[in-house]
Design a protein around this motif. Structure first.
Motif, PDB file in Angstrom:
ATOM      1  N   UNK A 214       0.848  -1.193   0.000  1.00 54.19           N
ATOM      2  CA  UNK A 214       0.000   0.000   0.000  1.00 54.19           C
ATOM      3  C   UNK A 214       0.878   1.235   0.000  1.00 54.19           C
ATOM      4  N   UNK A 215       0.333   2.313  -0.547  1.00 56.58           N
ATOM      5  CA  UNK A 215       1.027   3.590  -0.625  1.00 56.58           C
ATOM      6  C   UNK A 215      -0.020   4.673  -0.363  1.00 56.58           C
ATOM      7  N   UNK A 216       0.147   5.394   0.739  1.00 57.37           N
ATOM      8  CA  UNK A 216      -0.887   6.304   1.213  1.00 57.37           C
ATOM      9  C   UNK A 216      -0.330   7.707   1.381  1.00 57.37           C
ATOM     10  N   UNK A 217      -1.077   8.689   0.910  1.00 55.75           N
ATOM     11  CA  UNK A 217      -0.634  10.065   1.045  1.00 55.75           C
ATOM     12  C   UNK A 217      -1.776  10.993   1.405  1.00 55.75           C
ATOM     13  N   UNK A 218      -1.460  12.005   2.189  1.00 55.06           N
ATOM     14  CA  UNK A 218      -2.484  12.980   2.553  1.00 55.06           C
ATOM     15  C   UNK A 218      -1.836  14.345   2.740  1.00 55.06           C
TER      16      UNK A 218
ATOM     17  N   UNK B  71       7.104  -0.745  -9.684  1.00 50.15           N
ATOM     18  CA  UNK B  71       6.744  -2.048  -9.121  1.00 50.15           C
ATOM     19  C   UNK B  71       5.222  -2.171  -9.121  1.00 50.15           C
ATOM     20  N   UNK B  72       4.684  -3.391  -9.070  1.00 46.57           N
ATOM     21  CA  UNK B  72       3.231  -3.526  -8.956  1.00 46.57           C
ATOM     22  C   UNK B  72       2.740  -2.917  -7.644  1.00 46.57           C
ATOM     23  N   UNK B  73       1.566  -2.312  -7.682  1.00 43.99           N
ATOM     24  CA  UNK B  73       0.986  -1.648  -6.511  1.00 43.99           C
ATOM     25  C   UNK B  73      -0.383  -2.266  -6.226  1.00 43.99           C
ATOM     26  N   UNK B  74      -0.556  -2.732  -4.991  1.00 47.80           N
ATOM     27  CA  UNK B  74      -1.839  -3.335  -4.620  1.00 47.80           C
ATOM     28  C   UNK B  74      -2.885  -2.267  -4.281  1.00 47.80           C
ATOM     29  N   UNK B  75      -2.472  -1.221  -3.562  1.00 50.04           N
ATOM     30  CA  UNK B  75      -3.435  -0.212  -3.126  1.00 50.04           C
ATOM     31  C   UNK B  75      -2.718   1.132  -3.013  1.00 50.04           C
ATOM     32  N   UNK B  76      -3.343   2.172  -3.572  1.00 48.37           N
ATOM     33  CA  UNK B  76      -2.754   3.511  -3.492  1.00 48.37           C
ATOM     34  C   UNK B  76      -3.876   4.518  -3.305  1.00 48.37           C
ATOM     35  N   UNK B  77      -3.691   5.403  -2.334  1.00 45.85           N
ATOM     36  CA  UNK B  77      -4.717   6.411  -2.063  1.00 45.85           C
ATOM     37  C   UNK B  77      -4.056   7.748  -1.774  1.00 45.85           C
ATOM     38  N   UNK B  78      -4.669   8.802  -2.321  1.00 45.47           N
ATOM     39  CA  UNK B  78      -4.186  10.158  -2.102  1.00 45.47           C
ATOM     40  C   UNK B  78      -5.344  11.036  -1.647  1.00 45.47           C
TER      41      UNK B  78
ATOM     42  N   UNK C 127      -4.577  -2.430  -7.516  1.00 51.51           N
ATOM     43  CA  UNK C 127      -3.972  -3.399  -8.447  1.00 51.51           C
ATOM     44  C   UNK C 127      -3.472  -2.732  -9.726  1.00 51.51           C
ATOM     45  N   UNK C 128      -2.438  -1.935  -9.560  1.00 49.17           N
ATOM     46  CA  UNK C 128      -1.873  -1.158 -10.660  1.00 49.17           C
ATOM     47  C   UNK C 128      -0.639  -1.869 -11.192  1.00 49.17           C
ATOM     48  N   UNK C 129      -0.586  -2.032 -12.484  1.00 48.90           N
ATOM     49  CA  UNK C 129       0.569  -2.677 -13.113  1.00 48.90           C
ATOM     50  C   UNK C 129       1.812  -1.811 -12.944  1.00 48.90           C
TER      51      UNK C 129
END
Length: 662
Positions: free
Chosen positions: A56-60, A173-180, A237-239
């Motif tokens: 996961x990659x999370x930003x705020x 790299x593949x990313x399972x979950x990303x939120x901004x 699920x981002x390639x």
């Protein structure tokens, strides 16, 4: 700093700071079963060749209107498959403004040892703070205990700036979950710009949005404070981004969102940072920021007199002024005004090119300043005004009705040329009228000339005199000129030790290596290699590979699968090659390469023309080829045809000359 390091730094800068709530299902470190599952995982199921997977990659970002502290928060967790190939994840560099603050740094590495989960935490003593440049510091740390199989999580908070206004959902790299998340007062003038492979499903309720399992979702809703708007985007699920050859500006192709901030407005007031480019040019750039450049500046007269002397030709005067500034004013990180830079003999890019422009104007030329965004930054948007996208300043001067762009802070380029990354399209002109200019890669030309001469020392001897000369183009010369000027002996020894880099004939002995114009950027840098070639006296047939210099030694389109992005050329390339061979009297021509002409595109975008003249009367062979490529992007749908074009070139290069004893 080398281009690769600058690019890495800017990538880090663009992925600065963030955090989010929700998405607890993705916090694998909080769930022992999930953590154990990933620790045991030996490869990404969907992308088995991936060196890591972003779990996961999370930003705020919270943009505070008045009072309080604007901040960005960042959090990432990833699974490591090949620790030796993930330096961009394992070696963390966080740039921030000197007045800002990086806090709440946490990093934990999880490893599976003897069936048990072992945690290694980052110690405060291992966090370093360095000054990167004036006004910018960097916080650095290495992820502790990382190895193949690890799961890593780290987070930090950035206060004041630079805050995060853009977010890359897509990584290498593949990313399972990303939120901004972007929270800001409703008074702020904000315009989001989104680039994704699939459309976002829009929600008007954060509650419904947080419950969504859509692969791409977004929401904009007023918060409970009634003055703050929450904007948020989620991708699942981002390639991994497909890094391809001939792709110089990855930002415009990655899945990402960017927030354009342009001041604030409300009932009865409107205060944009940039109302429009022309007004900003007049009221800020021309009247304030660069005002001194456009004054009379009589104090420059004595300097100009010493530079120009008795020269009368305008192009020679323009070049003399440029090379004076380039050679006399050193590049550093300090910004100074033009009345100080001549005394200090040093300044940053802005200071140096402001000084250059002022000299041109005082000398009577039409000259102005160009503000641009290089390829490691965002492209400047003609409609969505964002001054933070501006990364560099150069000079333009008009000589005999021809416009030249130049940067005297670029110490390896001649008059009229910019670094290749600066040719990035739309740029702004700063003068009384303002305006725009298109810095297209077609303005950058790299023209290389190669020649090989092979002549017998005596009419009936097997000993040959061989001379190789390379006249490098502006951009091709940068690296080897720098290497020669730094340590010419080391370069000579490298060439002698690897002479097959410069010829493909056995028995060639290098006798002498020298260069021309190593210091004079206004002339082509040339490398000359002289030597002897000895063939056995009793040899019957001799096979020679004449194409000593190839534009490509292998097909440059290396992608095995179907290409996903356009093919971009960062400059116009012209390569000319000439091979001349005089045969001794006791040898004759048996076989020579075929003539070939290749053309790609309509109108022509690439061309290759190979000519061969074998003269039996004079017993000589002359081969010429010319390769030209335009700087026009080629659609990915035509990549296979372009690959075939390069393959045909390589077939020509593989041909040989055969001579035989009479």
């Amino acid at each position: 700093m080398c281009t690769t390091r600058i690019a890495s730094f800017l990538v880090l800068l663009s992925s600065l700071c963030g955090f989010t709530s929700n998405a607890q299902n993705f916090r694998v470190e909080s769930n022992q079963d999930s953590l154990l599952y990933y620790l045991k995982s030996e490869a990404d199921q969907q992308y088995p060749d991936a060196d890591a997977t972003i779990l996961y990659n999370l930003g705020k970002t919270e943009l505070v209107y008045s009072g309080g502290i604007s901040n960005s928060k960042y959090e990432i967790a990833f699974k490591v498959y090949n620790a030796s190939e993930i330096g961009d994840l394992a070696d963390v560099i966080i740039p921030h403004s000197s007045g800002g603050k990086i806090s709440k740094i946490e990093a934990t590495t999880y490893n599976l040892e003897n069936g048990k989960i072992v945690e290694t935490k980052l110690e405060k003593s291992n966090i370093l703070i360095d000054e990167y440049t004036i006004g910018v510091d960097v916080v650095k740390f290495n992820i502790p205990g990382i190895k193949d199989g690890s799961v890593v999580r780290y987070t930090y908070t950035c206060e004041f700036g630079p805050l995060l206004y853009s977010w890359d959902f897509q990584k290498n790299y593949p990313v399972r979950f990303s939120r901004f998340d972007f929270y800001a007062n409703k008074a702020y003038i904000l315009t989001p710009k989104v680039n994704t492979d699939i459309p976002f499903k829009e929600y008007s309720s954060l509650k419904k949005y947080n419950q969504s399992k859509e692969p791409a979702a977004s929401c904009e809703e007023m918060t409970e404070y009634q003055y703050q708007i929450a904007r948020t985007w989620t991708r699942r699920n981002i390639a991994p981004f497909n890094k391809e050859s001939f792709l110089y500006n990855e930002k415009i192709y990655k899945e990402r969102v960017k927030i354009f901030y342009n001041g604030y407005a409300g009932n009865g007031y409107y205060y944009p940072i940039v109302e429009n480019w022309e007004k900003f040019n007049k009221e800020v750039w021309y009247d304030k920021t660069f005002n001194m450049v456009f004054q009379k500046n009589q104090f420059l007269d004595q300097t100009l007199k010493s530079i120009i002397g008795d020269t009368r030709d305008s192009i020679e005067i323009a070049q003399k002024i440029f090379y004076h500034v380039q050679n006399e004013i050193k590049l550093n990180n300090r910004g100074v005004e033009i009345d100080q830079i001549a005394k200090l003999k040093a300044g940053n890019e802005m200071s140096i090119n402001k000084y250059l422009t002022a000299l041109y104007l005082r000398a009577g030329f039409t000259s102005d300043i160009i503000l641009l965004s290089n390829k490691y930054f965002e492209k400047i948007d003609p409609i969505l005004f964002n001054i933070d996208d501006l990364s560099n300043i150069v000079c333009r001067v008009v000589v005999k009705n021809v416009s030249y762009v130049a940067s005297a802070s670029s110490k390896s380029l001649p008059f009229g040329y910019l670094p290749l990354s600066y040719y990035n399209g739309y740029a702004r002109i700063v003068n009384k009228e303002g305006g725009a200019i298109n810095l297209t890669p077609a303005l950058a030309i790299d023209n290389n000339n190669y020649s090989v001469s092979l002549k017998p020392l005596k009419k009936d001897a097997a000993d040959y005199e061989m001379k190789v000369k390379v006249e490098y183009g502006v951009y091709s010369a940068i690296g080897i000129r720098e290497e020669w000027n730094k340590d010419s002996l080391a370069l000579i020894n490298r060439i002698k030790g690897n002479s097959r880099d410069y010829n493909t004939i056995e028995g060639f002995k290098v006798n002498k290596i020298y260069v021309e114009n190593s210091k004079d950027l206004s002339k082509k840098f040339s490398l000359i290699i002289e030597g002897e070639l000895k063939w056995a006296q009793n040899v019957g047939n001799i096979m020679i590979e004449p194409y000593f210099f190839k534009t490509f030694s292998e097909n440059p389109l290396k992608e095995k699968n179907k290409r996903k992005h356009p093919v971009e050329f960062d400059c116009v390339t012209v390569n000319k090659f000439k091979f001349f061979m005089q045969l001794p009297d006791h040898f004759e021509i048996d076989e020579v390469p075929e003539k070939k002409t290749l053309v790609f595109g309509s109108p022509t975008l690439l061309s290759f023309n190979n000519t061969v003249i074998a003269n039996e009367k004079t017993n000589t062979i002359v081969i010429n080829y010319q390769y030209e490529s335009a700087a026009t992007p080629i659609p990915e749908t035509e990549a296979e045809d372009l690959r075939n074009f390069f393959n045909e070139m390589l077939k020509t290069y593989a041909q040989k000359i055969v001579v035989k004893r009479k």
